[in-house]
Scaffold this motif. Sequence first.
Motif, PDB file in Angstrom:
ATOM      1  N   ARG A  27       7.948  -3.985  10.544  1.00 23.17           N
ATOM      2  CA  ARG A  27       7.649  -2.619  10.998  1.00 23.17           C
ATOM      3  C   ARG A  27       8.927  -1.800  11.139  1.00 23.17           C
ATOM      4  N   ALA A  28      10.000  -2.437  11.620  1.00 26.64           N
ATOM      5  CA  ALA A  28      11.272  -1.727  11.762  1.00 26.64           C
ATOM      6  C   ALA A  28      11.798  -1.288  10.397  1.00 26.64           C
ATOM      7  N   LEU A  29      11.690  -2.153   9.398  1.00 29.64           N
ATOM      8  CA  LEU A  29      12.150  -1.800   8.056  1.00 29.64           C
ATOM      9  C   LEU A  29      11.249  -0.751   7.419  1.00 29.64           C
ATOM     10  N   ARG A  30       9.973  -0.824   7.724  1.00 29.21           N
ATOM     11  CA  ARG A  30       9.042   0.195   7.225  1.00 29.21           C
ATOM     12  C   ARG A  30       9.402   1.566   7.803  1.00 29.21           C
ATOM     13  N   GLU A  31       9.652   1.618   9.094  1.00 30.52           N
ATOM     14  CA  GLU A  31       9.985   2.892   9.730  1.00 30.52           C
ATOM     15  C   GLU A  31      11.331   3.428   9.262  1.00 30.52           C
ATOM     16  N   ARG A  32      12.186   2.539   8.826  1.00 34.27           N
ATOM     17  CA  ARG A  32      13.499   2.956   8.322  1.00 34.27           C
ATOM     18  C   ARG A  32      13.417   3.499   6.896  1.00 34.27           C
ATOM     19  N   GLY A  33      12.270   3.294   6.225  1.00 36.01           N
ATOM     20  CA  GLY A  33      12.082   3.867   4.903  1.00 36.01           C
ATOM     21  C   GLY A  33      12.287   2.917   3.749  1.00 36.01           C
ATOM     22  N   LEU A  34      11.960   1.641   3.936  1.00 36.02           N
ATOM     23  CA  LEU A  34      12.191   0.657   2.882  1.00 36.02           C
ATOM     24  C   LEU A  34      11.429   0.984   1.606  1.00 36.02           C
ATOM     25  N   ALA A  35      10.163   1.323   1.711  1.00 35.19           N
ATOM     26  CA  ALA A  35       9.370   1.596   0.503  1.00 35.19           C
ATOM     27  C   ALA A  35       9.932   2.779  -0.265  1.00 35.19           C
ATOM     28  N   GLU A  36      10.292   3.834   0.448  1.00 37.80           N
ATOM     29  CA  GLU A  36      10.837   5.020  -0.204  1.00 37.80           C
ATOM     30  C   GLU A  36      12.167   4.705  -0.891  1.00 37.80           C
ATOM     31  N   PHE A  37      12.947   3.831  -0.280  1.00 40.38           N
ATOM     32  CA  PHE A  37      14.231   3.451  -0.854  1.00 40.38           C
ATOM     33  C   PHE A  37      14.067   2.662  -2.144  1.00 40.38           C
ATOM     34  N   LEU A  38      13.072   1.786  -2.181  1.00 41.31           N
ATOM     35  CA  LEU A  38      12.879   0.916  -3.346  1.00 41.31           C
ATOM     36  C   LEU A  38      12.112   1.591  -4.482  1.00 41.31           C
ATOM     37  N   GLU A  42       9.739   4.687 -12.557  1.00 37.86           N
ATOM     38  CA  GLU A  42       9.198   3.672 -13.460  1.00 37.86           C
ATOM     39  C   GLU A  42       8.713   2.431 -12.714  1.00 37.86           C
ATOM     40  N   ARG A  43       8.879   2.402 -11.373  1.00 45.27           N
ATOM     41  CA  ARG A  43       8.467   1.234 -10.598  1.00 45.27           C
ATOM     42  C   ARG A  43       8.081   1.668  -9.189  1.00 45.27           C
ATOM     43  N   PRO A  44       6.797   1.922  -8.979  1.00 40.09           N
ATOM     44  CA  PRO A  44       6.348   2.318  -7.649  1.00 40.09           C
ATOM     45  C   PRO A  44       6.576   1.201  -6.628  1.00 40.09           C
ATOM     46  N   ALA A  45       6.703   1.609  -5.374  1.00 35.16           N
ATOM     47  CA  ALA A  45       6.803   0.652  -4.281  1.00 35.16           C
ATOM     48  C   ALA A  45       6.079   1.233  -3.080  1.00 35.16           C
ATOM     49  N   GLY A  46       5.289   0.428  -2.408  1.00 39.01           N
ATOM     50  CA  GLY A  46       4.555   0.905  -1.239  1.00 39.01           C
ATOM     51  C   GLY A  46       4.057  -0.251  -0.406  1.00 39.01           C
ATOM     52  N   TRP A  47       3.736   0.041   0.844  1.00 40.48           N
ATOM     53  CA  TRP A  47       3.209  -0.976   1.748  1.00 40.48           C
ATOM     54  C   TRP A  47       1.724  -1.176   1.449  1.00 40.48           C
ATOM     55  N   SER A  48       1.368  -2.347   0.987  1.00 43.41           N
ATOM     56  CA  SER A  48      -0.025  -2.618   0.656  1.00 43.41           C
ATOM     57  C   SER A  48      -0.780  -3.227   1.826  1.00 43.41           C
ATOM     58  N   SER A  49      -0.076  -3.926   2.722  1.00 41.09           N
ATOM     59  CA  SER A  49      -0.731  -4.567   3.869  1.00 41.09           C
ATOM     60  C   SER A  49       0.278  -4.780   4.987  1.00 41.09           C
ATOM     61  N   MET A  50      -0.225  -4.755   6.222  1.00 43.77           N
ATOM     62  CA  MET A  50       0.530  -5.198   7.394  1.00 43.77           C
ATOM     63  C   MET A  50      -0.371  -6.205   8.102  1.00 43.77           C
ATOM     64  N   VAL A  51       0.030  -7.455   8.071  1.00 45.36           N
ATOM     65  CA  VAL A  51      -0.786  -8.538   8.622  1.00 45.36           C
ATOM     66  C   VAL A  51      -0.121  -9.029   9.906  1.00 45.36           C
ATOM     67  N   ARG A  52      -0.846  -8.967  11.021  1.00 47.10           N
ATOM     68  CA  ARG A  52      -0.261  -9.314  12.322  1.00 47.10           C
ATOM     69  C   ARG A  52      -0.918 -10.565  12.891  1.00 47.10           C
ATOM     70  N   ALA A  53      -0.098 -11.487  13.405  1.00 44.35           N
ATOM     71  CA  ALA A  53      -0.587 -12.684  14.072  1.00 44.35           C
ATOM     72  C   ALA A  53      -1.030 -12.353  15.492  1.00 44.35           C
ATOM     73  N   ARG A  54      -2.014 -13.074  15.969  1.00 52.61           N
ATOM     74  CA  ARG A  54      -2.428 -12.896  17.360  1.00 52.61           C
ATOM     75  C   ARG A  54      -1.404 -13.556  18.279  1.00 52.61           C
ATOM     76  N   SER A  55      -1.301 -13.062  19.486  1.00 47.62           N
ATOM     77  CA  SER A  55      -0.350 -13.608  20.457  1.00 47.62           C
ATOM     78  C   SER A  55      -0.740 -15.022  20.853  1.00 47.62           C
ATOM     79  N   ALA A  56       0.260 -15.831  21.178  1.00 45.01           N
ATOM     80  CA  ALA A  56       0.026 -17.218  21.575  1.00 45.01           C
ATOM     81  C   ALA A  56       1.155 -17.657  22.495  1.00 45.01           C
TER      82      ALA A  56
END
Length: 304
Positions: A27-38, A42-56
Amino acid sequence: MQDKALALIGAEVGEGASDPGCKWGARALRERGLAEFLARPERPAGWSSMVRARSAQSAAERLDAVAAFSSRLAQAVTRALRRGDLPVVIGGDHSCAVGTWSAVAQAHRPGGPIGLIWVDAHLDAHTPATSHTQAPHGMPVAALLGHGASALAGLYGWLGKIRPEHLVIVGARSYEAGEKALLERLGVRIMYMPEVQRRGFGACMEEAMQRVRRATSAWGLSFDLDALDPVDAPGTGTPVESGIGLQAALDALRDCARQPGCAALELVEYNPAHDVDGRTALASFALLDAATPSSTAPLQRLVA
């Protein structure tokens, strides 16, 4: 030439580690703009999923949480593969590798086994029988090889997602006797850090690439940021001194996703709570930019 789209998948799991802070790395890298940077024309980049584990909390709860998370992460990776994208999994602790590479192995199973380069300061090959901490992020290599907790090793109902001869571990320098004994008994090629220092990371990666592509239908790269020297990447939960230099890693990984058979990439263990001046975040951007095709954007634009 139109390159594969990069499907960034956030693996929000820290339950596998003693320090859960890397759960928020993607999430920190997403907010920093990783997808936009990559992204490139000729090569799209985007967040396709964010999968979160339940707390334990307890060891048993953590293993169950990681197992359930692994299944859902595998589904996200499978969707990206079916679209024809290149899955780029961003962790999260390294237990996420169970979901990532189980999905890749399942997708390519009709065509043959897959290979895997595992760049890490640790061997991550414990089983519940050998682990003092019972932390699942120390178990993914054993699980992928078909050993240890069935909840991790038996994803998709079969064992041995990676065969020992198709796995290469590079950069290990912190490990315990039990996990080393398992890997040596199985015959896994391990390039410990003294060998990396003697030969150079680039030469080691060349050998690793040849090995994982030999007699396999596909291959991938799982890169733990603690493989880097803490001077370049302090923001991990388990830093280990005398690691791989960032520049050496960038040179060795250049355009590796363009190599025939590359099925997925994985970058893990970014812990934003331990980062210093965004140094590890910038290293993450640079590593992914180097590894993926069309690496043209200057890293300087991130420094602000």
